[in-house]
Design a protein around this motif. Structure first.
Motif, mmCIF file in Angstrom:
data_model
loop_
_atom_site.group_PDB
_atom_site.id
_atom_site.type_symbol
_atom_site.label_atom_id
_atom_site.label_comp_id
_atom_site.label_asym_id
_atom_site.label_seq_id
_atom_site.Cartn_x
_atom_site.Cartn_y
_atom_site.Cartn_z
ATOM 1 N N ALA A 68 0.668 -1.249 0.032
ATOM 2 C CA ALA A 68 0.055 0.004 -0.167
ATOM 3 C C ALA A 68 0.656 1.048 0.005
ATOM 4 O O ALA A 68 0.648 2.242 -0.667
ATOM 5 C CB ALA A 68 -0.904 -0.156 1.200
ATOM 6 N N ARG A 69 1.960 1.275 0.895
ATOM 7 C CA ARG A 69 2.894 2.290 0.952
ATOM 8 C C ARG A 69 3.409 2.781 -0.448
ATOM 9 O O ARG A 69 3.575 3.713 -1.148
ATOM 10 C CB ARG A 69 4.013 1.945 2.087
ATOM 11 C CG ARG A 69 3.192 2.355 3.401
ATOM 12 C CD ARG A 69 4.435 2.014 4.303
ATOM 13 N NE ARG A 69 3.795 2.324 5.595
ATOM 14 C CZ ARG A 69 4.462 1.570 7.034
ATOM 15 N NH1 ARG A 69 5.446 1.156 6.794
ATOM 16 N NH2 ARG A 69 3.796 2.199 8.067
ATOM 17 N N GLN A 70 4.240 1.460 -1.133
ATOM 18 C CA GLN A 70 4.564 1.750 -2.363
ATOM 19 C C GLN A 70 3.618 2.290 -3.378
ATOM 20 O O GLN A 70 4.085 3.155 -4.257
ATOM 21 C CB GLN A 70 5.043 0.467 -2.828
ATOM 22 C CG GLN A 70 6.481 -0.280 -1.964
ATOM 23 C CD GLN A 70 6.938 -1.547 -2.391
ATOM 24 O OE1 GLN A 70 6.350 -2.373 -3.100
ATOM 25 N NE2 GLN A 70 8.017 -1.920 -1.822
ATOM 26 N N TRP A 71 2.497 1.848 -3.748
ATOM 27 C CA TRP A 71 1.501 2.151 -4.253
ATOM 28 C C TRP A 71 1.159 3.860 -4.152
ATOM 29 O O TRP A 71 1.052 4.251 -5.073
ATOM 30 C CB TRP A 71 0.279 1.502 -4.303
ATOM 31 C CG TRP A 71 -0.727 1.655 -5.438
ATOM 32 C CD1 TRP A 71 -0.840 1.182 -6.688
ATOM 33 C CD2 TRP A 71 -2.106 2.458 -5.472
ATOM 34 N NE1 TRP A 71 -1.854 1.899 -7.436
ATOM 35 C CE2 TRP A 71 -2.662 2.629 -6.640
ATOM 36 C CE3 TRP A 71 -2.387 3.297 -4.368
ATOM 37 C CZ2 TRP A 71 -3.659 3.338 -6.898
ATOM 38 C CZ3 TRP A 71 -3.559 4.020 -4.590
ATOM 39 C CH2 TRP A 71 -4.311 4.128 -5.630
ATOM 40 N N ARG A 72 1.007 4.164 -2.956
ATOM 41 C CA ARG A 72 0.675 5.478 -2.596
ATOM 42 C C ARG A 72 1.920 6.483 -3.070
ATOM 43 O O ARG A 72 1.738 7.404 -3.517
ATOM 44 C CB ARG A 72 0.522 5.694 -1.126
ATOM 45 C CG ARG A 72 0.114 7.064 -0.716
ATOM 46 C CD ARG A 72 0.818 7.484 0.518
ATOM 47 N NE ARG A 72 2.158 6.974 0.966
ATOM 48 C CZ ARG A 72 2.516 6.662 2.175
ATOM 49 N NH1 ARG A 72 1.763 6.679 3.150
ATOM 50 N NH2 ARG A 72 3.845 6.253 2.194
ATOM 51 N N ASP A 73 3.144 5.929 -2.751
ATOM 52 C CA ASP A 73 4.186 6.913 -3.143
ATOM 53 C C ASP A 73 4.398 6.834 -4.465
ATOM 54 O O ASP A 73 4.585 8.017 -5.023
ATOM 55 C CB ASP A 73 5.519 6.041 -2.351
ATOM 56 C CG ASP A 73 5.507 6.157 -1.139
ATOM 57 O OD1 ASP A 73 4.888 6.983 -0.553
ATOM 58 O OD2 ASP A 73 6.335 5.596 -0.454
ATOM 59 N N ALA A 74 4.030 6.020 -5.116
ATOM 60 C CA ALA A 74 4.272 6.008 -6.639
ATOM 61 C C ALA A 74 3.011 6.871 -7.226
ATOM 62 O O ALA A 74 3.271 7.712 -8.158
ATOM 63 C CB ALA A 74 3.983 4.806 -7.305
ATOM 64 N N LEU A 75 1.887 6.720 -6.733
ATOM 65 C CA LEU A 75 0.848 7.930 -7.178
ATOM 66 C C LEU A 75 1.127 9.155 -6.874
ATOM 67 O O LEU A 75 0.992 10.211 -7.555
ATOM 68 C CB LEU A 75 -0.511 7.392 -6.439
ATOM 69 C CG LEU A 75 -1.727 8.273 -6.585
ATOM 70 C CD1 LEU A 75 -2.022 8.222 -7.878
ATOM 71 C CD2 LEU A 75 -2.726 7.643 -5.792
ATOM 72 N N ILE A 76 1.516 9.345 -5.641
ATOM 73 C CA ILE A 76 2.103 10.751 -5.040
ATOM 74 C C ILE A 76 3.192 11.108 -6.414
ATOM 75 O O ILE A 76 3.258 12.486 -6.653
ATOM 76 C CB ILE A 76 2.711 10.956 -3.702
ATOM 77 C CG1 ILE A 76 1.377 10.622 -2.778
ATOM 78 C CG2 ILE A 76 3.258 12.125 -3.694
ATOM 79 C CD1 ILE A 76 1.846 10.480 -1.276
ATOM 80 N N ASP A 77 4.191 10.349 -6.664
ATOM 81 C CA ASP A 77 5.322 10.977 -7.497
ATOM 82 C C ASP A 77 4.499 11.130 -8.928
ATOM 83 O O ASP A 77 4.801 12.235 -9.435
ATOM 84 C CB ASP A 77 6.181 9.901 -7.586
ATOM 85 C CG ASP A 77 7.175 9.752 -6.469
ATOM 86 O OD1 ASP A 77 7.087 10.794 -5.595
ATOM 87 O OD2 ASP A 77 7.706 8.650 -6.260
ATOM 88 N N GLU A 78 3.566 10.252 -9.313
ATOM 89 C CA GLU A 78 3.095 10.468 -10.588
ATOM 90 C C GLU A 78 2.455 11.849 -10.550
ATOM 91 O O GLU A 78 2.128 12.543 -11.689
ATOM 92 C CB GLU A 78 1.929 9.407 -10.941
ATOM 93 C CG GLU A 78 1.327 9.430 -12.284
ATOM 94 C CD GLU A 78 0.397 8.330 -12.432
ATOM 95 O OE1 GLU A 78 -0.666 8.716 -13.240
ATOM 96 O OE2 GLU A 78 0.482 7.116 -11.836
ATOM 97 N N LEU A 79 1.534 12.040 -9.655
ATOM 98 C CA LEU A 79 0.709 13.186 -9.638
ATOM 99 C C LEU A 79 1.389 14.568 -9.675
ATOM 100 O O LEU A 79 1.057 15.644 -10.028
ATOM 101 C CB LEU A 79 -0.315 13.474 -8.471
ATOM 102 C CG LEU A 79 -1.335 12.158 -8.335
ATOM 103 C CD1 LEU A 79 -2.211 12.314 -7.166
ATOM 104 C CD2 LEU A 79 -2.343 12.297 -9.851
ATOM 105 N N ALA A 80 2.528 14.388 -8.759
ATOM 106 C CA ALA A 80 3.471 15.524 -8.873
ATOM 107 C C ALA A 80 4.198 16.135 -10.078
ATOM 108 O O ALA A 80 4.401 17.053 -10.257
ATOM 109 C CB ALA A 80 4.488 15.405 -7.695
ATOM 110 N N ASN A 81 4.316 14.952 -10.904
ATOM 111 C CA ASN A 81 5.027 15.023 -12.165
ATOM 112 C C ASN A 81 3.906 15.614 -13.478
ATOM 113 O O ASN A 81 4.471 15.880 -14.192
ATOM 114 C CB ASN A 81 5.978 13.870 -12.363
ATOM 115 C CG ASN A 81 7.035 13.575 -11.702
ATOM 116 O OD1 ASN A 81 7.426 14.621 -11.060
ATOM 117 N ND2 ASN A 81 7.460 12.433 -11.334
#
Length: 146
Positions: free
Chosen positions: A57-70
């Motif tokens: 869950a943490r890995q998915w959340r972190d990847a989502l945050i990175d995607e949204l930030a970019n």
């Protein structure tokens, strides 16, 4: 494994879901950005247990945050439709009195501290449109810097 984030709490946007009657145990990730909701459930059993599900869950959340930030669409650099002056906190105000007389002002607003709001108005009749606007911009600049 990705490096830990400096400012994101470990379980930011993650909640534990335990519904024994439904046989549901796992971690739910929920986030909303710019009116769009994102979510995913990570069940314990397929991931090998609660800790592994939490890690996924943490890995998915972190990847989502990175995607949204970019994404370019997350950064708005255009003037808001609600702001016709082009300066944040400065707006043109029209007031109609009880006798029907219309007054126009340029108004500057700012917040010197949480829960406080300051406002100052400059008459267009007294100063003229350009000067009243400029005075409002200067008042707001001084207000937010003090």
């Amino acid at each position: 494994m990705p490096a830990p984030r400096k400012h994101t709490p470990p379980n930011y946007a993650i909640a534990r879901i335990d519904l024994p009657s439904a046989g549901t145990h796992g971690w739910q990730v929920r986030m909303q950005r710019r009116g769009i909701k994102y979510g995913k459930f990570f069940a314990d059993r397929p991931h090998g247990g609660p800790q592994q599900a939490l890690q996924a869950a943490r890995q998915w959340r972190d990847a989502l945050i990175d995607e949204l930030a970019n994404r370019a669409s997350t950064r708005i650099c255009e003037r808001s439709q609600r702001n016709s002056s082009g300066v944040v906190g400065v707006s043109k105000i029209t007031v109609v009195s009880n006798n029907g007389t219309t007054y126009q002002f340029w108004q500057a607003t700012w917040s010197p501290a949480p829960g406080q709001r300051r406002c100052v108005k400059f008459s267009i009749k007294r100063h003229g449109d350009r000067e009243a606007f400029q005075l409002a911009v200067e008042a707001r600049t001084q207000g937010i810097s003090s």
